[in-house]
Design a protein around this motif. Structure first.
Motif, PDB file in Angstrom:
ATOM      1  N   ASN A   1     -13.155   0.174  18.723  1.00  0.00           N
ATOM      2  CA  ASN A   1     -12.185  -0.407  19.465  1.00  0.00           C
ATOM      3  C   ASN A   1     -11.115  -1.942  18.897  1.00  0.00           C
TER       4      ASN A   1
ATOM      5  N   HIS B   1     -18.426  -0.248  22.659  1.00  0.00           N
ATOM      6  CA  HIS B   1     -17.981  -1.455  23.255  1.00  0.00           C
ATOM      7  C   HIS B   1     -17.315  -2.713  23.187  1.00  0.00           C
ATOM      8  N   ALA B   2     -16.959  -3.156  24.475  1.00  0.00           N
ATOM      9  CA  ALA B   2     -16.424  -4.049  24.517  1.00  0.00           C
ATOM     10  C   ALA B   2     -16.994  -5.302  24.218  1.00  0.00           C
TER      11      ALA B   2
ATOM     12  N   SER C   1     -17.296  -3.335  17.569  1.00  0.00           N
ATOM     13  CA  SER C   1     -17.181  -2.210  17.883  1.00  0.00           C
ATOM     14  C   SER C   1     -15.901  -1.314  17.431  1.00  0.00           C
TER      15      SER C   1
ATOM     16  N   ASP D   1     -20.588  -0.882  31.124  1.00  0.00           N
ATOM     17  CA  ASP D   1     -19.963  -2.032  31.503  1.00  0.00           C
ATOM     18  C   ASP D   1     -22.187  -2.267  32.021  1.00  0.00           C
TER      19      ASP D   1
END
Ligand code: FMN
Length: 357
Positions: free
Chosen positions: A112, A72-73, A110, A187
């Protein structure tokens, strides 16, 4: 047998879904030993704990398994919004003689934004790595593929699935709106067509050339047959495995799943800050009364877990994140190997019945 099954040494076309907090190395190992693909979920742990979970699974079974991460962001922190959310939850805390936590935190990172986790994955080289809520950075995809790791990612729409294919994934998990747990939508603030598993699988099977894995509401051999008829190459079942003795589901979750409560599930973003399908319970009833914007995922989850702890301390087990899909009333509390065997026997008899029709 499909090429993907062959590559993953699968004898049955069933993936046990990764379920953060619920799936365990023992569950993944039991499914792998039964010929399916077991999964462990690292979305709620750090790299060190993730490495231990991989080692624990390897100690139990010498077969490929899947390691799942959240992409996720990272949360955008907003002190005013978080304070308003805690204030909205305060009366519920008060009912249990408690107060909301003074601060809430981004309790999960996350992938990321977690280079340590990325390095751990490359070093450990699990046979399969799967991604939820989005996609990992391109350089990590390249490095994992260079190590021979099979990569999968969830999609809830054709656009997300096209992004999954374009990123070089080896398969796409088509997650329908009926699925239990967190919706993999990239999103959550964007548009959502809320496609069912059957519609999504058919669209993706027509539009994409990578294997489609059906996820959402599949609980029986008949459900498996339907997914294959729609164009899926494999199926991924989560809710079906929650009641297995090898899962980490708590007593409240198991009891609710086995009761008439299982007939009602709700998609809510109040428990964690992202939409997730939960058994209708005290928390989902509270959520329906609150229109205050939620704190961001997973900051809201910190508050949700605190409310559950306060409720549990007061003897109320109905504020847990009791994730489950719409097929929940069909869940069977069997050891994972027996469940896999039963699902495949049901699937064979459905195929035989369809053949003579
Ligand atoms: C208790 C629970 C936890 C879940 N946690 C994760 C997770 O950590 N990662 C993930 O990719 N999917 C997760 N999911 C979603 C599953 O991957 C899958 O999409 C879903 O279980 C399929 O629908 P079903 O539950 O109706 O079988 C979870 C599902 C449940 C029920």
């Amino acid at each position: 047998m499909s090429a993907l099954m062959h590559r993953l040494q699968m004898e049955i076309p069933i993936i046990q879904a990764p379920m953060a907090g619920t799936s365990t190395p023992a569950l993944a190992a039991a499914v792998a030993a039964a010929g399916g693909l077991g999964s462990i979920a690292l979305g709620a742990v750090d790299a060190q704990a993730g490495r231990k979970m991989i080692a624990a699974t390897r100690a139990l079974v010498n077969k490929p398994f899947n390691v799942n991460l959240f992409c996720h962001a990272p949360a955008v922190r907003d002190a005013t919004r978080e304070a308003a959310w805690l204030a909205a939850l305060a009366p519920a805390f008060a009912r249990f003689g408690a107060t909301p936590p003074a601060e809430i935190h981004e309790i999960y990172r996350s992938l990321n934004a977690d280079p340590e986790m990325a390095e751990m994955l490359v070093a450990e080289r699990p046979a399969v790595v799967s991604f939820h809520f989005g996609l990992p950075p391109a350089d990590l995809v390249t490095r994992l593929k260079a190590e021979g790791v099979v990569l999968l990612a969830s999609a809830t729409s054709l656009d997300e699935a096209r992004a999954v294919a374009a990123a070089g994934m080896d398969g796409v998990v088509a997650q329908g709106y009926e699925a239990g747990g967190h919706r993999g939508i990239f999103d959550p603030a964007g548009a959502d067509d809320r496609l069912s598993t059957l519609a999504l699988v058919q669209v993706l099977a027509r539009e994409l050339s990578i294997p489609v894995i059906a996820a959402g509401g599949i609980m029986t051999g008949g459900g498996i047959a339907a997914a294959f008829a729609a164009g899926a190459e494999l199926v991924q079942l989560g809710t079906a495995f929650i009641g297995c003795p090898e899962s980490a589901a708590d007593a409240g979750h198991r009891a609710a799943l086995a009761s008439s409560a299982a007939f009602h599930t709700v998609m809510t973003d109040a428990i964690s800050g992202r939409p997730a399908r939960c058994l209708a319970n005290g928390f989902t009833a509270l959520a329906a009364t609150l229109d205050t914007p939620r704190a961001a995922y997973p900051v809201a989850y910190d508050a949700g877990k605190a409310l559950n702890a306060a409720a549990k301390a007061a003897g109320d087990a109905s504020f847990g994140a009791q994730w489950a899909g719409q097929g929940a009333p069909l869940a069977r509390a069997l050891p994972a190997a027996e469940l896999c065997d039963l699902l495949m026997r049901e699937y064979a008899s459905v195929r035989a019945a369809l053949a003579v029709r």
